[in-house]
Scaffold this motif. Structure first.
Motif, PDB file in Angstrom:
ATOM      1  N   VAL A  54       0.871  -1.179   0.000  1.00 46.26           N
ATOM      2  CA  VAL A  54       0.000   0.000   0.000  1.00 46.26           C
ATOM      3  C   VAL A  54       0.905   1.224   0.000  1.00 46.26           C
ATOM      4  O   VAL A  54       1.619   1.490   0.972  1.00 46.26           O
ATOM      5  CB  VAL A  54      -0.926   0.001   1.233  1.00 46.26           C
ATOM      6  N   LEU A  55       0.900   1.965  -1.111  1.00 43.28           N
ATOM      7  CA  LEU A  55       1.765   3.131  -1.280  1.00 43.28           C
ATOM      8  C   LEU A  55       0.924   4.392  -1.134  1.00 43.28           C
ATOM      9  O   LEU A  55       0.174   4.773  -2.042  1.00 43.28           O
ATOM     10  CB  LEU A  55       2.451   3.101  -2.655  1.00 43.28           C
ATOM     11  N   ARG A  56       1.040   5.028   0.046  1.00 37.96           N
ATOM     12  CA  ARG A  56       0.275   6.240   0.278  1.00 37.96           C
ATOM     13  C   ARG A  56       1.101   7.465  -0.124  1.00 37.96           C
ATOM     14  O   ARG A  56       2.270   7.586   0.265  1.00 37.96           O
ATOM     15  CB  ARG A  56      -0.117   6.370   1.741  1.00 37.96           C
ATOM     16  N   PHE A  57       0.498   8.353  -0.901  1.00 40.42           N
ATOM     17  CA  PHE A  57       1.181   9.558  -1.386  1.00 40.42           C
ATOM     18  C   PHE A  57       0.562  10.789  -0.737  1.00 40.42           C
ATOM     19  O   PHE A  57      -0.660  10.966  -0.733  1.00 40.42           O
ATOM     20  CB  PHE A  57       1.075   9.647  -2.913  1.00 40.42           C
ATOM     21  N   LYS A  58       1.467  11.605  -0.158  1.00 41.92           N
ATOM     22  CA  LYS A  58       1.063  12.870   0.447  1.00 41.92           C
ATOM     23  C   LYS A  58       1.880  14.000  -0.144  1.00 41.92           C
ATOM     24  O   LYS A  58       3.049  13.809  -0.484  1.00 41.92           O
ATOM     25  CB  LYS A  58       1.279  12.841   1.962  1.00 41.92           C
ATOM     26  N   GLN A  59       1.274  15.165  -0.233  1.00 35.80           N
ATOM     27  CA  GLN A  59       2.036  16.319  -0.706  1.00 35.80           C
ATOM     28  C   GLN A  59       2.939  16.824   0.415  1.00 35.80           C
ATOM     29  O   GLN A  59       2.536  16.896   1.585  1.00 35.80           O
ATOM     30  CB  GLN A  59       1.111  17.431  -1.177  1.00 35.80           C
ATOM     31  N   LYS A  60       4.154  17.152   0.057  1.00 39.05           N
ATOM     32  CA  LYS A  60       5.126  17.611   1.028  1.00 39.05           C
ATOM     33  C   LYS A  60       4.649  18.899   1.676  1.00 39.05           C
ATOM     34  O   LYS A  60       4.131  19.789   1.004  1.00 39.05           O
ATOM     35  CB  LYS A  60       6.481  17.835   0.352  1.00 39.05           C
ATOM     36  N   GLU A  61       4.823  18.986   2.978  1.00 40.02           N
ATOM     37  CA  GLU A  61       4.353  20.147   3.710  1.00 40.02           C
ATOM     38  C   GLU A  61       5.042  21.420   3.215  1.00 40.02           C
ATOM     39  O   GLU A  61       6.222  21.424   2.898  1.00 40.02           O
ATOM     40  CB  GLU A  61       4.621  19.969   5.209  1.00 40.02           C
ATOM     41  N   GLY A  62       4.277  22.508   3.186  1.00 42.28           N
ATOM     42  CA  GLY A  62       4.808  23.789   2.766  1.00 42.28           C
ATOM     43  C   GLY A  62       4.672  24.042   1.278  1.00 42.28           C
ATOM     44  O   GLY A  62       4.959  25.139   0.806  1.00 42.28           O
ATOM     45  N   GLN A  63       4.225  23.051   0.497  1.00 42.19           N
ATOM     46  CA  GLN A  63       4.072  23.251  -0.937  1.00 42.19           C
ATOM     47  C   GLN A  63       2.702  23.853  -1.244  1.00 42.19           C
ATOM     48  O   GLN A  63       1.754  23.763  -0.450  1.00 42.19           O
ATOM     49  CB  GLN A  63       4.213  21.910  -1.678  1.00 42.19           C
ATOM     50  N   ASN A  64       2.610  24.479  -2.409  1.00 41.31           N
ATOM     51  CA  ASN A  64       1.354  25.080  -2.849  1.00 41.31           C
ATOM     52  C   ASN A  64       0.311  23.980  -3.062  1.00 41.31           C
ATOM     53  O   ASN A  64       0.488  23.104  -3.898  1.00 41.31           O
ATOM     54  CB  ASN A  64       1.585  25.847  -4.163  1.00 41.31           C
TER      55      ASN A  64
END
Length: 791
Positions: free
Chosen positions: A655-665
């Protein structure tokens, strides 16, 4: 009947000219003129077919009208055109070529009818067929008597009765089956009544035609017709007993082979010609011999379909329109120039309509059809088509009809043919009432022991290995959570004879739409899988136009209470990364419409090779499967499916969970779940779904028997690049991804979503197959999704 059989003499036409540069006029030579005639005929008949298509009329109606327009009723009113393009000196050659085309067309008509099915049709079909023939035929006797006396026809009453009664009384089987398919009548109670009765009607038509030709002969001896009929009966018996055994032997040799040997094709085509010659010698029309030969060719297996593949396009596209032209050139609607002629036209339409429709409707009421269904049944049984036109042309050639009577009868057939489809559309609107079911998706149900019911759509053999591997990975060896597989073969409905054969064979007596025995590769694959696995397999098929096929798929899914529909992707990516289109690219639009209307969750399988070439078994090494997770209902459905696969001992799921890196638009990414509902609620559901796999995956020590692994990844701007990068560098055989809510209307690959689209087009460096999943949205009513299109 006219006994003067002297034929008019016309100037002799040489076959080939020396060319216009040598001073020859090519239109004065047989071959050049025939080429010009053929081109003109094809242009006119195809144009008429295009014009009539929006009106949902059968193509044969448009082509008959096109043939009439070529004759003295239309363009032929210009004598210069008629004498230049269709001079009388060319008609013998045109009629001969058209008759050869008809021979092989009637051979294919014989192939459409299955004698075994006719014998098994039972008493009900016989009662329906004979009541539908007897009443209008008796009415035709009265009309024939009035015609002979009022129009002073120089013909005997007996042949006039037969040749007038047959087109009034019979049903055009091929046209009928197609109309029923378009109106979704096949497989219903009404359809199961009409198909066998119409097939019996078709056989009766040719028996009556043989009788009519026998009694219309020029012989003055009253015993000659009896001799002709006795010889005809002996011929049929010989064909059904002796020649049929030879064709059975040939079919057994051919069935199971990829291609048919040229010698067997030659034997069959020569057999058609010899059979036609035999009936010509006996005194019955040669078309009867070609039809009988088609009846004796075995329909089981692939032999009949291989034969049709060899000859159909040439006959139906090129040769058959010449018959429409030949018939149209004999049809002069201007000969109906009196009130008496118009009156007889009205009388014939009423006789055919009231007699056939009324008798069939009454029988339908006795068979427990409601009033609207009974009248729809009557209109279907009153369908007219090409066979009626053939009978009329034979009657004209034998001198049974004069020009006015022939024109009246042709116009009658056209009128009846035109009103069949609108009447059925108005009277019969089949309603589906599928059995209610709850398990329309995997999320929330994947831990239960209920049966997983999979509807797997197949449009060719290429998609079968990957599909079977996917089904096998859903199978739990303990058999406590069984799998039920419904392979659904999607067959495009066309004007081709094979479509008619598929339709008539698939509409079985018990109402189930079963996979045709002619679909050998698909049938054998699923039958073999059902025998060797613990998965219950029920083979199905639908034959439908691509524009309406999604209704049939959704209806079958609702009737079978499917949990998930698996659709094949319309392209196949080879190992070098190149895209290969397989089967009909039009199935891509079918996939999109199914996803919009499905009564349950839907998957699209993009097979890139390694997944389908790997065998899943209890003893092989582990097979790595990835589940891409961003969040939202589709991703949760993919996760639930992945958890199901993880129960197989040979499957390991990441299970590959993808999150946007903090501080990005937060507006730079393309994964958008704002349309799926309340954000907080969705996030809560996401965490609850992941909580089911985190405790298993985050153990301090790696268990060799562990089946689910959990990883988190961050991305900066474009999440699709991060997904493709990670998947391409891993050894996953299958990648599962939610379609997300990025259902952009103008995207070419909208059935895959953004992530699925990126994975499917990643190039040759990524070997994994892709399974894109869309969760069923319970807010959509299944009633609207599975209703047939409006009339």
């Amino acid at each position: 009947m006219a006994t003067n059989m002297t034929k008019p003499c016309f100037p002799y036409m040489e076959a080939v000219s020396n060319g216009a540069l040598q001073g020859d006029n090519p239109t004065k030579f047989a071959l050049a003129l025939l080429i010009i005639q053929t081109v003109v005929v094809l242009l006119v008949t195809r144009t008429m077919a295009m014009l009539f298509k929006p009106f949902r009329q059968p193509r044969v109606l448009a082509e008959i009208i096109g043939g009439v327009l070529l004759g003295p009723s239309g363009l032929g009113r210009n004598k210069t055109y008629l004498h230049t393009l269709f001079p009388k000196s060319s008609m013998t050659l045109l009629d001969t070529i058209a008759t050869i085309g008809l021979l092989f067309f009637l051979f294919m008509v014989g192939l459409e009818l299955d004698l075994k099915e006719i014998r098994r049709s039972g008493k009900t079909a016989l009662i329906v067929a004979f009541s539908g023939i007897t009443v209008p035929f008796l009415g035709g006797i009265g009309v024939a008597t009035l015609l002979k006396e009022s129009l002073n026809l120089e013909t005997e009453l007996a042949p006039l009765v037969v040749f007038l009664g047959v087109p009034v009384a019979i049903t055009a089987f091929p046209v009928l089956v197609r109309i029923m398919a378009e109106r979704r009548v096949l497989g219903t109670k009404l359809g199961r009544m009409v198909i066998p009765a119409a097939a019996i009607n078709d056989v009766c038509a040719w028996i009556l035609l043989a009788i009519g030709v026998a009694i219309a002969g020029p012989s003055k001896s009253p015993v000659t017709p009896a001799y002709v009929l006795i010889c005809g009966i002996g011929y049929v018996i010989f064909m059904l007993t002796i020649v049929k055994r030879m064709m059975d032997w040939i079919a057994q040799r051919v069935n199971g082979q990829v291609t048919v040997s040229e010698i067997y094709v030659c034997i069959t085509l020569v057999g058609v010609l010899l059979s036609a010659f035999a009936t010509e010698v006996i005194g019955i029309h040669p078309l009867f011999g070609a039809f009988v030969f088609g009846l004796i060719v075995p329909t089981e297996g692939s032999f009949a379909k291989m034969l049709i593949d060899k000859v159909e396009d040439f006959i139906t596209v090129l040769m058959l329109p010449l018959f429409f032209a030949s018939s149209g050139l004999k049809t002069n609607l201007g000969s109906i120039n009196s009130a008496k002629g118009v009156g007889f036209l009205v009388l014939l339409v009423l006789t055919a309509g009231v007699g056939k429709i009324g008798a069939s409707a009454i029988v339908g009421r006795f068979l427990n059809l409601n009033l609207r269904e009974a009248f729809a049944f009557g209109f279907l049984m009153n369908t007219k088509g090409l066979v009626e036109l053939i009978v009329l042309n034979i009657g004209l050639d034998l001198g049974v009809f004069d020009d006015q009577t022939f024109a009246i009868l042709v116009l009658m057939c056209l009128i009846l043919m035109f009103f069949t489809t609108p009447a059925v559309m108005a009277l019969y609107k089949p309603a589906r009432n599928p059995v209610p079911y709850v398990h329309r998706k995997l999320e929330g149900n994947h831990k239960k022991k209920d049966e997983l019911r999979i509807l797997a759509c197949v449009d060719g053999t290429r998609s079968i290995p990957g599909l079977l591997n996917l089904v096998e990975s859903c199978r739990v060896t303990s058999n406590k959570r069984p799998v039920k597989l419904f392979p659904l073969h999607l067959i495009e409905l066309t004007e081709r004879t094979l479509s008619i054969i598929n339709l008539s064979r698939n509409a079985s007596q018990d109402g189930k739409t079963c996979m045709s025995p002619g679909d050998d590769g698909i049938l054998v694959a699923f039958q073999a899988y059902g025998r060797i696995s613990k998965v219950s397999v029920e083979l199905l098929s639908v034959v439908s136009q691509l524009a309406d096929m999604h209704y049939d798929v959704c209806n079958v899914a609702a009737e079978k209470r499917a949990t998930v529909i698996i659709l094949p992707y319309s392209v196949y990516q080879k190992e070098d990364g190149t895209i290969e289109y397989i089967n009909n690219p039009g199935f891509k639009a079918v996939n999109q419409r199914v996803m919009q209307n499905a009564p349950c969750s839907v998957c699209v399988l993009v097979d890139r090779g390694p997944w389908s070439s790997t065998q899943l078994s209890d003893t092989t090494a582990s097979h790595k499967v990835a589940v891409i997770f961003f969040g939202g209902p589709d991703d949760r459905e993919a996760l639930a499916f992945g958890c199901r696969l993880a129960e197989h001992p040979c499957v390991k799921v990441w299970v590959l969970r993808f999150k946007q890196k903090e501080g990005q638009n937060q507006h730079n990414h393309v994964i958008d779940i704002e349309d799926v509902g309340d954000i907080e609620t969705e996030n809560k559901r996401n965490e609850e779904s992941l909580a089911a796999v985190k405790p298993v995956a985050e153990g301090a020590e790696k268990d060799p028997w562990q089946s689910i692994y959990y990883e988190e990844h961050e991305y900066v701007e474009d999440p699709t690049e991060a997904v493709v990068s990670i998947v391409s560098t891993s050894e996953f055989l299958l990648v599962m991804a939610g379609r997300q809510s990025t259902r952009v209307q103008n995207r070419d690959n909208s059935e895959l979503g953004v992530v699925g689209d990126a994975l499917a087009n990643a190039g040759g460096e990524m070997k994994a197959s892709i399974l894109v999943i869309q969760q069923h949205n319970s807010s959509f009513t299944a009633l609207n999704a599975t209703s047939p299109p409006s009339n």
